[in-house]
Design a protein around this motif. Structure first.
Motif, PDB file in Angstrom:
ATOM      1  N   LYS A 156      16.444   0.805 -15.183  1.00 22.06           N
ATOM      2  CA  LYS A 156      15.216   0.243 -14.594  1.00 22.06           C
ATOM      3  C   LYS A 156      15.429  -0.060 -13.104  1.00 22.06           C
ATOM      4  N   PHE A 157      16.588  -0.615 -12.787  1.00 24.37           N
ATOM      5  CA  PHE A 157      16.892  -0.964 -11.397  1.00 24.37           C
ATOM      6  C   PHE A 157      16.988   0.298 -10.534  1.00 24.37           C
ATOM      7  N   GLN A 158      17.651   1.326 -11.091  1.00 19.42           N
ATOM      8  CA  GLN A 158      17.785   2.591 -10.331  1.00 19.42           C
ATOM      9  C   GLN A 158      16.417   3.244 -10.124  1.00 19.42           C
ATOM     10  N   VAL A 159      15.537   3.125 -11.131  1.00 19.27           N
ATOM     11  CA  VAL A 159      14.182   3.671 -10.995  1.00 19.27           C
ATOM     12  C   VAL A 159      13.473   2.972  -9.832  1.00 19.27           C
ATOM     13  N   ALA A 160      13.587   1.638  -9.808  1.00 22.37           N
ATOM     14  CA  ALA A 160      12.926   0.869  -8.743  1.00 22.37           C
ATOM     15  C   ALA A 160      13.467   1.281  -7.373  1.00 22.37           C
ATOM     16  N   ARG A 161      14.780   1.451  -7.293  1.00 21.88           N
ATOM     17  CA  ARG A 161      15.396   1.834  -6.019  1.00 21.88           C
ATOM     18  C   ARG A 161      14.918   3.218  -5.575  1.00 21.88           C
ATOM     19  N   THR A 162      14.762   4.112  -6.556  1.00 21.61           N
ATOM     20  CA  THR A 162      14.289   5.460  -6.238  1.00 21.61           C
ATOM     21  C   THR A 162      12.854   5.429  -5.721  1.00 21.61           C
ATOM     22  N   VAL A 163      12.010   4.638  -6.384  1.00 22.87           N
ATOM     23  CA  VAL A 163      10.613   4.525  -5.946  1.00 22.87           C
ATOM     24  C   VAL A 163      10.568   4.001  -4.501  1.00 22.87           C
ATOM     25  N   LEU A 164      11.388   2.983  -4.225  1.00 26.68           N
ATOM     26  CA  LEU A 164      11.427   2.406  -2.880  1.00 26.68           C
ATOM     27  C   LEU A 164      11.931   3.434  -1.867  1.00 26.68           C
ATOM     28  N   ALA A 165      12.936   4.205  -2.277  1.00 25.12           N
ATOM     29  CA  ALA A 165      13.490   5.219  -1.366  1.00 25.12           C
ATOM     30  C   ALA A 165      12.434   6.281  -1.053  1.00 25.12           C
ATOM     31  N   SER A 181       0.835  -1.209   0.000  1.00 29.21           N
ATOM     32  CA  SER A 181       0.000   0.000   0.000  1.00 29.21           C
ATOM     33  C   SER A 181       0.868   1.257   0.000  1.00 29.21           C
ATOM     34  N   ALA A 182       2.069   1.203   0.603  1.00 35.27           N
ATOM     35  CA  ALA A 182       2.966   2.369   0.580  1.00 35.27           C
ATOM     36  C   ALA A 182       3.453   2.643  -0.842  1.00 35.27           C
ATOM     37  N   VAL A 183       3.798   1.581  -1.553  1.00 36.08           N
ATOM     38  CA  VAL A 183       4.318   1.737  -2.914  1.00 36.08           C
ATOM     39  C   VAL A 183       3.191   2.092  -3.881  1.00 36.08           C
ATOM     40  N   HIS A 184       2.033   1.465  -3.645  1.00 40.38           N
ATOM     41  CA  HIS A 184       0.888   1.684  -4.525  1.00 40.38           C
ATOM     42  C   HIS A 184       0.420   3.143  -4.463  1.00 40.38           C
ATOM     43  N   GLY A 185       0.487   3.719  -3.275  1.00 41.96           N
ATOM     44  CA  GLY A 185      -0.008   5.087  -3.116  1.00 41.96           C
ATOM     45  C   GLY A 185       1.022   6.134  -3.490  1.00 41.96           C
ATOM     46  N   ILE A 186       2.140   5.718  -4.019  1.00 41.44           N
ATOM     47  CA  ILE A 186       3.201   6.693  -4.266  1.00 41.44           C
ATOM     48  C   ILE A 186       2.963   7.454  -5.576  1.00 41.44           C
ATOM     49  N   ASP A 187       3.462   8.668  -5.619  1.00 38.24           N
ATOM     50  CA  ASP A 187       3.299   9.553  -6.767  1.00 38.24           C
ATOM     51  C   ASP A 187       3.862   8.916  -8.043  1.00 38.24           C
ATOM     52  N   GLU A 188       3.034   8.847  -9.085  1.00 34.04           N
ATOM     53  CA  GLU A 188       3.526   8.184 -10.303  1.00 34.04           C
ATOM     54  C   GLU A 188       4.569   9.012 -11.059  1.00 34.04           C
ATOM     55  N   ARG A 189       4.704  10.289 -10.679  1.00 37.08           N
ATOM     56  CA  ARG A 189       5.725  11.115 -11.345  1.00 37.08           C
ATOM     57  C   ARG A 189       7.140  10.682 -10.973  1.00 37.08           C
ATOM     58  N   ILE A 190       7.287   9.945  -9.846  1.00 39.42           N
ATOM     59  CA  ILE A 190       8.631   9.522  -9.431  1.00 39.42           C
ATOM     60  C   ILE A 190       9.265   8.666 -10.525  1.00 39.42           C
ATOM     61  N   HIS A 191       8.474   7.753 -11.053  1.00 35.48           N
ATOM     62  CA  HIS A 191       8.949   6.851 -12.092  1.00 35.48           C
ATOM     63  C   HIS A 191       9.411   7.649 -13.319  1.00 35.48           C
ATOM     64  N   THR A 192       8.557   8.568 -13.772  1.00 31.87           N
ATOM     65  CA  THR A 192       8.883   9.376 -14.954  1.00 31.87           C
ATOM     66  C   THR A 192      10.113  10.241 -14.698  1.00 31.87           C
ATOM     67  N   THR A 193      10.156  10.856 -13.507  1.00 31.54           N
ATOM     68  CA  THR A 193      11.263  11.751 -13.193  1.00 31.54           C
ATOM     69  C   THR A 193      12.586  10.992 -13.210  1.00 31.54           C
ATOM     70  N   ALA A 194      12.615   9.847 -12.553  1.00 31.04           N
ATOM     71  CA  ALA A 194      13.854   9.066 -12.512  1.00 31.04           C
ATOM     72  C   ALA A 194      14.252   8.623 -13.914  1.00 31.04           C
ATOM     73  N   THR A 195      13.271   8.208 -14.711  1.00 29.07           N
ATOM     74  CA  THR A 195      13.564   7.742 -16.071  1.00 29.07           C
ATOM     75  C   THR A 195      14.129   8.862 -16.925  1.00 29.07           C
ATOM     76  N   THR A 196      13.494  10.028 -16.872  1.00 34.78           N
ATOM     77  CA  THR A 196      13.939  11.125 -17.739  1.00 34.78           C
ATOM     78  C   THR A 196      15.304  11.654 -17.292  1.00 34.78           C
ATOM     79  N   LEU A 197      15.666  11.399 -16.034  1.00 27.47           N
ATOM     80  CA  LEU A 197      16.986  11.842 -15.572  1.00 27.47           C
ATOM     81  C   LEU A 197      18.053  10.783 -15.844  1.00 27.47           C
TER      82      LEU A 197
END
Lengths: 335, 230
Positions: B141-150, B121-137
């Motif tokens: 894929k692994f770093q994106v996942a780590r960022t979402v978790l962080a 539920s913590a991950v599900h409720g997280i802002d979906e822009r995190i994924h896009t932001t990490a990707t565009t920077l």
């Protein structure tokens, strides 16, 4: 590289039944600032996301440096050459410094180089003094500048800015506009910025692209009207409210037209020539864009006209004064 | 009334004199609960994360299953694990029954669904822009996942704390699997159950106070992290 940086080919994008784009062909060149203008919901964000390979088109493709952006063998290499700053950016829940350093960290840059580049970029956007501040304590304008710095620090070849000034105050708008111009001048970065504000587009960009009727064109994003084209005595007439504008087109019925503000002649007295369209109106607004002056005239519809600073002074144009507008039927673009 | 006041008096004596038996029970409890929480975290956090960030058929069913597992009675867990580790069970030869390890196994079974569901539920409720932001920077894929978790870290801390809270307060399976052996597999909760039935109220209340203090601290931490996650 002499060829275009981006080539959009037969690009279509739909969300469900709703088609957003149908672009037969468009190209963007290196080192320029492009502004993409269009109303809200026209697909400005979508086109940036497509260029950044964050979103795939429904059909057609985008070539970046001659390489298909969506079927590259090494998509990360292409993606790392560009970055997008969102209209409503997400800042990682940490300090300003760590946000800006993110792109360098994922590229495994040495800590010393990271520090130097982050410091340099924070200086450029004028945020060095709040480098250790947590992002929860930033104003909207500061947050936007952190997001821009975070994109800039990786020194991208292409910087995609989605409405960078939409949610910020007047002071930050000026600051952000200056940052954009500085980057392009100093780094030769290709910048593609979206905006709903035509004045800002002309102020910033070398080239203004408009999203009109699902296509991306180089039309000036001004004087766009929606109405009906009727035929009378072999002449095509566009009707909107009580205005009648003569034009050259095969189309009849509902249509969108646009008139380039540089193609309209303004004069204090009736202008005697063979142009088909001549209207009398009153000046509503005068503003300066770079070395030109934009005059908005109410002649039944609001027309924007571009004149040089010299002729503006010469004709003594002032808000409230009566003027005459003249343009050729062939200056009217029909969509 | 006399029983309660005498009990309380005895309890404070035991706590403040650092009674060796009380200490031993607390130590076993903390050791068992921490080990079980750690192992349940290793299993539950990645699981919750993977379920949370991916969209797949049957995700709803998995979520419902997890929520059901969260509500499973601990005696049922005790029974199931018992069946596996008793002499005749498939893991019988390992000789785990009536040991702290047996309690840990039961606690892992109990804690993992809780940590998984809270992480989800913590991950599900997280802002979906995190994924896009990490990707565009330029993140992989692994770093994106780590960022979402962080970014979901406060929610994940809350998940782990909720797991620990459940595990340390558990009594049913701890008695069945640990055997309540003095100085070896006797935990705070099993000791309270035993001492109360023996009429040793002071001892029971002393442990009760300690357990309440632990529960209270856990709740404060839980609310702190949940609040931070927003």
């Amino acid at each position: 590289m002499n060829g275009p940086l981006f080539v959009l080919q037969r690009l279509k994008k739909s969300f469900g039944d709703r088609e957003i784009f149908d672009v037969p062909y468009a190209e963007l060149f290196k080192g320029k600032i492009y502004a993409i203008v269009g109303p809200n919901g026209a697909g400005k964000t979508t086109i940036l996301r497509i260029l950044n390979a964050l979103e795939r088109p429904t059909s057609g493709t985008v070539f970046y440096k001659g390489e298909d952006l969506y079927s590259s063998s090494d998509p990360l290499r292409l993606q790392r050459q560009m970055t997008m700053v969102m209209q409503n950016p997400y800042l990682f829940n940490t300090t300003v410094y760590k946000n800006v350093a993110y792109g360098l960290k994922v590229r495994n840059l040495a800590p010393k180089d990271t520090r130097n580049r982050v410091e340099e970029t924070l200086e450029l956007v004028g945020l060095s003094h709040i480098r250790e501040r947590r992002v929860a304590n930033l104003s909207g304008g500061e947050a936007q500048r952190v997001a821009i710095a975070r994109g800039l620090v990786i020194d991208p070849e292409v910087l995609l800015l989605d409405e960078p000034t939409a949610n910020v105050d007047q002071v930050n708008i000026r600051l952000i506009e200056e940052i954009v111009l500085t980057i392009q001048e100093e780094r030769d970065t290709t910048i593609i910025v979206t905006t709903h504000n035509p004045t800002q587009a002309y102020l910033l960009a070398d080239k203004v692209l408009s999203i009109i009727n699902k296509n991306i064109t180089e039309t000036y994003y001004e004087n766009i009207f929606q109405g009906e084209i009727e035929e009378a005595n072999g002449t095509k007439i566009f009707k909107k409210n009580s205005m009648e504008i003569c034009l050259v087109s095969d189309k009849v019925g509902r249509a969108i037209i646009s008139i380039d503000p540089r193609d309209i002649v303004i004069s204090p007295k009736p202008f005697d020539c063979r142009a088909r369209n001549s209207f009398r109106g009153t000046i509503k607004e005068i503003s300066t864009i770079k070395d030109q002056v934009k005059v908005v005239v109410d002649a039944g519809l609001d027309f924007a006209v571009m004149v040089t600073k010299g002729s503006c002074t010469e004709m003594a144009l002032m808000i409230g004064s009566e003027v005459f507008l003249t343009f050729k039927a062939s200056s009217v673009h029909v969509y | 009334m006399f029983l309660i006041t005498e009990g309380l008096k005895r309890a404070f004596e035991l706590i403040f004199s650092l009674d060796p038996e009380v200490l031993s029970v607390v130590l076993v409890s903390v050791k068992v609960s921490l080990t079980a929480t750690l192992l349940a975290t290793v299993a539950g956090v990645p699981l919750g994360f993977v379920i949370g960030i991916n969209e797949f058929r049957g995700k709803k069913v998995v979520t419902i299953l997890l929520n059901t597992l969260m509500a499973i009675p601990t005696v049922v867990i005790g029974l199931t694990v018992y069946a596996f580790i008793s002499r005749q069970g498939p893991l019988g030869p390992l000789g785990l029954l009536f040991s702290p390890s047996a309690i840990i196994i039961g606690d892992i079974v109990l804690g993992t669904p809780i940590i998984t569901a809270f992480t989800l539920s913590a991950v599900h409720g997280i802002d979906e822009r995190i994924h896009t932001t990490a990707t565009t920077l330029g993140a992989t894929k692994f770093q994106v996942a780590r960022t979402v978790l962080a970014e979901a870290r406060f929610g994940v801390f809350a998940a782990v704390i909720a797991g620990f809270g459940r595990v340390i307060a558990e009594v049913g399976s701890a008695i069945m699997l640990g055997g309540n052996i003095k100085g070896y597999s006797r935990t705070i909760t099993t000791a309270i159950a035993l001492e109360t039935s023996k009429g040793e109220f002071g001892f029971g209340i002393a442990l009760g106070i300690i357990l309440l203090t632990v529960a209270f601290s856990i709740n404060i931490l839980f609310h702190y992290f949940q609040g931070k996650q927003g």
